[in-house]
Enzyme design. Structure first.
Site, PDB file in Angstrom:
ATOM      1  N   GLY A  94      -3.016   6.797   6.072  1.00  0.00           N
ATOM      2  CA  GLY A  94      -2.278   7.578   5.082  1.00  0.00           C
ATOM      3  C   GLY A  94      -2.832   7.347   3.687  1.00  0.00           C
ATOM      4  O   GLY A  94      -3.985   6.969   3.487  1.00  0.00           O
ATOM      5  N   GLY A  95      -1.950   7.532   2.711  1.00  0.00           N
ATOM      6  CA  GLY A  95      -2.357   7.377   1.314  1.00  0.00           C
ATOM      7  C   GLY A  95      -2.870   5.985   1.001  1.00  0.00           C
ATOM      8  O   GLY A  95      -3.544   5.773  -0.016  1.00  0.00           O
ATOM      9  N   GLY A 115     -37.725  19.934  -9.009  1.00  0.00           N
ATOM     10  CA  GLY A 115     -36.466  19.413  -9.533  1.00  0.00           C
ATOM     11  C   GLY A 115     -36.208  17.995  -9.055  1.00  0.00           C
ATOM     12  O   GLY A 115     -35.646  17.171  -9.789  1.00  0.00           O
ATOM     13  N   ALA A 116     -36.628  17.718  -7.839  1.00  0.00           N
ATOM     14  CA  ALA A 116     -36.381  16.381  -7.296  1.00  0.00           C
ATOM     15  C   ALA A 116     -37.190  15.335  -8.069  1.00  0.00           C
ATOM     16  O   ALA A 116     -36.758  14.195  -8.235  1.00  0.00           O
ATOM     17  CB  ALA A 116     -36.723  16.343  -5.811  1.00  0.00           C
TER      18      ALA A 116
HETATM   19  C1  HXC Z   1       7.338  -0.710   8.412  1.00  0.00           C
HETATM   20  C2  HXC Z   1       5.855  -1.096  10.089  1.00  0.00           C
HETATM   21  C3  HXC Z   1       4.984  -0.137   9.571  1.00  0.00           C
HETATM   22  C4  HXC Z   1       5.375   0.537   8.381  1.00  0.00           C
HETATM   23  C5  HXC Z   1       4.076  -0.951  11.304  1.00  0.00           C
HETATM   24  N1  HXC Z   1       5.248  -1.570  11.169  1.00  0.00           N
HETATM   25  N2  HXC Z   1       3.889  -0.046  10.342  1.00  0.00           N
HETATM   26  N3  HXC Z   1       7.019  -1.381   9.516  1.00  0.00           N
HETATM   27  N4  HXC Z   1       6.560   0.210   7.845  1.00  0.00           N
HETATM   28  N5  HXC Z   1       4.605   1.467   7.809  1.00  0.00           N
HETATM   29  C6  HXC Z   1       5.797  -2.599  12.015  1.00  0.00           C
HETATM   30  C7  HXC Z   1       6.124  -2.059  13.400  1.00  0.00           C
HETATM   31  O1  HXC Z   1       7.386  -1.481  13.415  1.00  0.00           O
HETATM   32  C8  HXC Z   1       6.055  -3.344  14.205  1.00  0.00           C
HETATM   33  O2  HXC Z   1       7.249  -4.059  14.027  1.00  0.00           O
HETATM   34  C9  HXC Z   1       4.973  -4.131  13.535  1.00  0.00           C
HETATM   35  O3  HXC Z   1       4.813  -3.576  12.244  1.00  0.00           O
HETATM   36  C10 HXC Z   1       3.644  -4.026  14.262  1.00  0.00           C
HETATM   37  O4  HXC Z   1       3.349  -2.656  14.487  1.00  0.00           O
HETATM   38  P1  HXC Z   1       2.926  -2.117  15.928  1.00  0.00           P
HETATM   39  O5  HXC Z   1       3.142  -0.670  15.913  1.00  0.00           O
HETATM   40  O6  HXC Z   1       3.580  -2.900  16.988  1.00  0.00           O
HETATM   41  O7  HXC Z   1       1.388  -2.472  15.929  1.00  0.00           O
HETATM   42  P2  HXC Z   1       0.198  -1.639  16.538  1.00  0.00           P
HETATM   43  O8  HXC Z   1       0.542  -1.155  17.902  1.00  0.00           O
HETATM   44  O9  HXC Z   1      -1.007  -2.475  16.376  1.00  0.00           O
HETATM   45  O10 HXC Z   1       0.056  -0.376  15.618  1.00  0.00           O
HETATM   46  C11 HXC Z   1      -0.278  -0.522  14.264  1.00  0.00           C
HETATM   47  C12 HXC Z   1      -0.127   0.821  13.541  1.00  0.00           C
HETATM   48  C13 HXC Z   1       1.262   1.400  13.816  1.00  0.00           C
HETATM   49  C14 HXC Z   1      -1.228   1.772  14.022  1.00  0.00           C
HETATM   50  C15 HXC Z   1      -0.359   0.556  12.065  1.00  0.00           C
HETATM   51  O11 HXC Z   1       2.231   0.394  13.559  1.00  0.00           O
HETATM   52  C16 HXC Z   1       1.572   2.589  13.004  1.00  0.00           C
HETATM   53  O12 HXC Z   1       1.139   3.679  13.317  1.00  0.00           O
HETATM   54  N6  HXC Z   1       2.353   2.357  11.956  1.00  0.00           N
HETATM   55  C17 HXC Z   1       2.839   3.406  11.106  1.00  0.00           C
HETATM   56  C18 HXC Z   1       1.709   3.956  10.277  1.00  0.00           C
HETATM   57  C19 HXC Z   1       2.233   4.932   9.298  1.00  0.00           C
HETATM   58  O13 HXC Z   1       2.514   6.071   9.631  1.00  0.00           O
HETATM   59  N7  HXC Z   1       2.441   4.457   8.081  1.00  0.00           N
HETATM   60  C20 HXC Z   1       2.952   5.225   7.006  1.00  0.00           C
HETATM   61  C21 HXC Z   1       1.747   5.978   6.513  1.00  0.00           C
HETATM   62  S1  HXC Z   1       2.151   6.903   5.094  1.00  0.00           S
HETATM   63  P3  HXC Z   1       8.012  -4.745  15.240  1.00  0.00           P
HETATM   64  O14 HXC Z   1       9.094  -5.513  14.602  1.00  0.00           O
HETATM   65  O15 HXC Z   1       8.489  -3.645  16.111  1.00  0.00           O
HETATM   66  O16 HXC Z   1       6.981  -5.579  15.922  1.00  0.00           O
HETATM   67  C22 HXC Z   1       1.710   5.875   3.932  1.00  0.00           C
HETATM   68  C23 HXC Z   1       1.867   6.477   2.599  1.00  0.00           C
HETATM   69  C24 HXC Z   1       1.147   5.697   1.569  1.00  0.00           C
HETATM   70  O17 HXC Z   1       1.301   4.800   4.094  1.00  0.00           O
HETATM   71  C25 HXC Z   1       1.084   6.577   0.392  1.00  0.00           C
HETATM   72  C26 HXC Z   1       0.453   5.935  -0.768  1.00  0.00           C
HETATM   73  C27 HXC Z   1       0.438   6.869  -1.905  1.00  0.00           C
END
Ligand code: HXC
Length: 557
Positions: free
Chosen positions: A212-213, A447-448
Site C-alpha cells: 500500500g501507501g 544528442g546522446a
Molecule cells: C493491524 C495487522 C496488519 C495491519 C497485519 N496485521 N497487518 N494488524 N494492521 N495493517 C497483524 C495480523 O492481523 C496478524 O495478527 C499479524 O499482524 C501477522 O499477520 P499475518 O497476516 O498473520 O501474517 P502473514 O500471513 O505473514 O501476512 C502478512 C501480510 C498480511 C501480507 C502483511 O498481514 C496482510 O495482508 N496485512 C494487511 C496488509 C494491508 O492491507 N495493509 C494496509 C495497507 S494500506 P494476529 O494477531 O492475527 O497474529 C496502507 C496505507 C498506508 O498501509 C498509506 C500511507 C499513506
C-alpha cells in the site's frame, strides 16, 4: 533474579503494569517470575529490577512465540537486525518504552512496549548512523501513530546531526485499527523523507512485506535494498490485483526482489540474506559522506595514482559494432579494481556505481556496449539521471565513460516518453556542480553525445581515446542521409556507398575534429586513463561552481 514480587506495594504496581501489556511475554514473566514467597527488597533495587524487567519484555516485542514464527519465516527480529547492522556493541536504542494509546477494536488489550518499531543509533564503520527496524512480531509491524512518531524522531536526529538514516521495513502497513491516526504517522515520515532528500543519505532495506501507501517512504529514499525471498513491495497485493484486473500473479512476481531490481527499477540492490544485505549497506556507506555539507570520503589509497594499464588499449574492439564489457574499463581504472554497481540488473545498457580514485569516492556512469549497444533508453536515462543527482547532492565527483550510438528508436520508446526521460539526464548533468570528468571510449554520436557529460553540459575535463568517433551520427547513417542521391545515381551504388562512408569516417568519425575545436580537452593513450583522471581529480579538488539562485528547477519528471 526475581523480577516481580507480589508482597510489596511496588511489586503490586509492577504486576498491574505487566498485565496492562497484554503480551505473551509479560504474561510469561508474571507466570514464571512472580514468587509469592520471595523476600521483600528495598525500593531502589526493586526499581532497577523493574527497569530490567520492562526492558526485557520490550526486547521481546510481540513475544517468544511470534519471535519463533519470525525466525521460521527466515527473518531476523528487529533487535537482531539492529545488532547485525551496526558496529559491534554500538547500537543504542531510543524510545524503548513508547506504546500506543489506542483503545479501538481491542487495541487496549494489545499494547507492547516499544510498539511496532525499534529505533536508535550506533556507528557503522565508526560513523554515526540512525536507523529504525519495524517489528513484525508486534501486530505485524503495522504502523501506529506512535510508531510513526518514533521513526520521525530518529529522522529528526539524523537531520540535525547530519547522519545517514536507514529504515528496515517489515510491516503489514497502516495499523488498520487506528485508522486515520496511522495515516498521519505515515504522513510525518513521508514529509521527513522529502525534506531529508539531498541532506543526509537515506537507505531502505525491505526485509518483509511493504504494501500500500507504505511503499512511498522507501520510494522517497536514495537506495532501496530488497532481501530475496522475504522482501516484497506493492501498491496492492495479488488478491486486489485479481479482483480489479483479473490478473493472477504471485506475491514474488508482483513485488519480489528480482522483479523490482530488474523490471521496475524500484530496488537498487538485492541481497540473498539479511546478513549479506547489512554487509553491503556498510560497504555502500563507506563511499558516502554523512551529509551534504561534507566532502566525499577520502581514504589512503593502496593503488598507485600513476598506475597505467596497457590492457586498456585492447578492451574496445576496433570494429565499431562489436560489443565489449565496459566493466573491464571501469575496474582497470578505479583504485584496486573495486567498483560497487548500483541498479546492476536494471537498465543494464548503462552502468552506474561507486568506486575510488586516489582514495576519493567517485560516481561512475558508463554506457554498456554489450547491452543494446549501449544505447540510451527510457530506463537507462532515469537510472543515470537519478544517480548523477545523488552524486551531486552528496559532493561525489562524477566520471563518465562514453560509448553511445544514440537514443533507442521505436514506438515503444517514443510512446513511453523517451523525450522527457532523456531530458532528465541532460538536466542532471547540467545542474551538477561536482567535479565532472568524461572519457570517450569509442562512439559519441548526436544528442546522446551531448547528454553524456559533454563539455557543453558544464563537464570540467573531457578526454577521448584515439579510436573514438565524435560525430552527429555514425558514418553509414550519415552517408545514407546526405548522399542518398549520389549513391542511387552511381554506376556501382555499393562501391559508392563504401567510398563515401570511408570518406566521412576519415573526415568526421574521429576525435581530432572535436579536439581541434576544443570540444574535448585532449586525446589520450587508453593505458594512461587512470593517471589522467587522478590528475584531473586533484586539479578539480577546489572546484567551486553553482547554479542560478531559484526556488527549485523544474526537472522533466
Ligand atoms: C493491524 C495487522 C496488519 C495491519 C497485519 N496485521 N497487518 N494488524 N494492521 N495493517 C497483524 C495480523 O492481523 C496478524 O495478527 C499479524 O499482524 C501477522 O499477520 P499475518 O497476516 O498473520 O501474517 P502473514 O500471513 O505473514 O501476512 C502478512 C501480510 C498480511 C501480507 C502483511 O498481514 C496482510 O495482508 N496485512 C494487511 C496488509 C494491508 O492491507 N495493509 C494496509 C495497507 S494500506 P494476529 O494477531 O492475527 O497474529 C496502507 C496505507 C498506508 O498501509 C498509506 C500511507 C499513506
Amino acid at each position: 533474579m526475581s523480577k516481580f514480587r507480589v508482597r510489596t506495594e511496588n511489586s503490586v504496581a509492577e504486576l498491574s503494569w505487566a498485565r496492562l501489556f497484554h503480551s505473551e511475554s509479560a504474561r510469561h514473566l508474571i507466570a514464571t517470575e512472580s514468587k509469592p514467597d520471595a523476600p521483600v527488597e528495598s525500593g531502589s533495587t526493586s526499581k532497577l529490577d523493574q527497569l530490567v524487567a520492562r526492558r526485557k519484555i520490550a526486547n521481546l516485542g510481540g513475544g517468544e512465540e511470534r519471535i519463533e514464527s519470525q525466525h521460521k519465516r527466515g527473518k531476523m527480529t528487529a533487535h537482531e537486525r539492529m545488532l547485525a547492522l551496526f558496529d559491534k556493541g554500538s547500537f543504542t536504542e531510543l524510545d524503548t518504552f513508547v506504546s500506543h494509546r489506542s483503545t479501538d477494536i481491542g487495541l487496549d488489550k494489545q499494547r507492547f512496549e516499544g510498539d511496532s518499531v525499534v529505533t536508535g543509533y550506533g556507528t557503522i564503520n565508526g560513523r554515526i548512523v540512525f536507523a529504525y527496524a519495524q517489528d513484525f512480531t508486534v501486530l505485524g509491524g503495522s504502523l501506529s501513530l506512535v510508531a510513526g512518531l518514533k521513526i520521525s524522531k530518529v529522522m529528526d536526529h539524523a537531520m540535525r546531526t547530519g547522519a545517514p538514516i536507514i529504515g528496515i521495513n517489515d510491516s503489514g502497513g497502516a495499523r488498520i485499527q487506528e485508522g486515520i491516526d496511522s495515516l498521519a504517522g505515515y504522513g510525518e515520515i513521508f514529509k521527513r523523507n522529502t525534506l531529508a532528500s539531498g541532506v543526509v543519505p537515506q537507505i531502505t532495506i525491505i526485509a518483509g512485506p511493504a504494501a500500500g501507501g507504505a511503499v512511498y517512504s522507501p520510494a522517497l529514499t536514495d537506495f532501496i535494498y530488497m532481501v530475496e525471498g522475504i522482501g516484497q513491495m506493492y501498491i496492492t497485493g495479488p488478491d486486489v490485483v485479481k479482483s480489479v484486473t483479473g490478473e493472477e500473479v504471485s506475491h514474488e512476481d508482483l513485488g519480489g526482489a528480482a522483479m523490482h531490481a530488474s523490471r521496475s527499477g524500484v530496488a537498487h540492490f538485492t541481497a540473498e540474506s539479511e546478513d549479506a544485505c547489512f554487509t553491503h549497506v556498510r560497504a555502500l556507506l563507506s563511499f558516502l559522506p554523512s551529509n551534504n555539507a561534507e566532502s566525499a570520503p577520502s581514504i589512503e589509497s593502496t593503488d598507485s595514482p600513476d598506475r597505467s594499464d596497457t590492457e586498456l588499449r585492447n578492451v574496445v574492439p576496433d570494429a565499431a559494432n562489436q560489443p565489449y564489457d565496459v566493466m573491464d574499463v571501469i575496474t582497470k581504472v578505479v583504485d584496486n579494481g573495486e567498483f560497487l554497481p548500483v541498479h546492476h540488473n536494471f537498465a543494464p545498457n548503462v552502468v552506474v556505481g561507486f568506486g575510488r580514485l586516489d582514495g576519493r569516492s567517485i560516481g561512475v556512469v558508463a554506457n554498456q556496449a554489450n547491452q543494446m549497444a549501449g544505447m540510451l533508453d527510457i530506463d537507462a536515462s532515469d537510472k543515470a539521471a537519478r544517480f548523477v543527482r545523488f552524486c551531486d547532492a552528496f559532493n561525489i565527483p562524477l566520471v563518465t565513460f562514453v560509448d553511445v550510438p544514440g537514443f533507442m528508436p521505436g514506438t515503444h520508446q517514443e510512446y513511453g516518453g523517451i523525450i522527457r526521460h532523456g531530458a532528465k539526464l541532460l538536466y542532471a548533468y547540467v545542474e551538477a556542480t561536482v567535479p565532472k570528468m568524461a572519457v570517450i571510449l569509442r562512439k559519441a554520436y548526436g544528442g546522446a553525445y551531448i547528454v553524456m557529460s559533454s563539455k557543453e553540459l558544464r563537464s570540467d575535463l573531457n578526454l577521448a581515446w584515439p579510436g573514438s568517433e565524435i560525430a552527429v551520427m555514425g558514418p553509414e547513417g550519415a552517408v545514407n542521409v546526405i548522399s542518398r542521391r549520389d549513391i542511387a545515381e552511381a554506376d556501382d551504388p555499393v562501391a559508392k556507398r563504401a567510398e563515401l562512408t570511408a570518406d566521412y569516417r576519415d573526415r568526421f568519425a574521429n576525435p581530432y575534429v572535436a579536439a581541434n575545436r576544443g570540444y574535448i580537452d585532449n586525446i589520450i593513450d587508453p593505458a594512461q586513463t587512470r593517471p589522467e583522471l587522478v590528475k584531473a581529480l586533484r586539479m578539480l579538488e577546489s572546484k567551486v561552481d553553482s547554479i542560478p539562485p531559484k526556488k527549485h528547477g523544474n526537472i522533466p519528471l
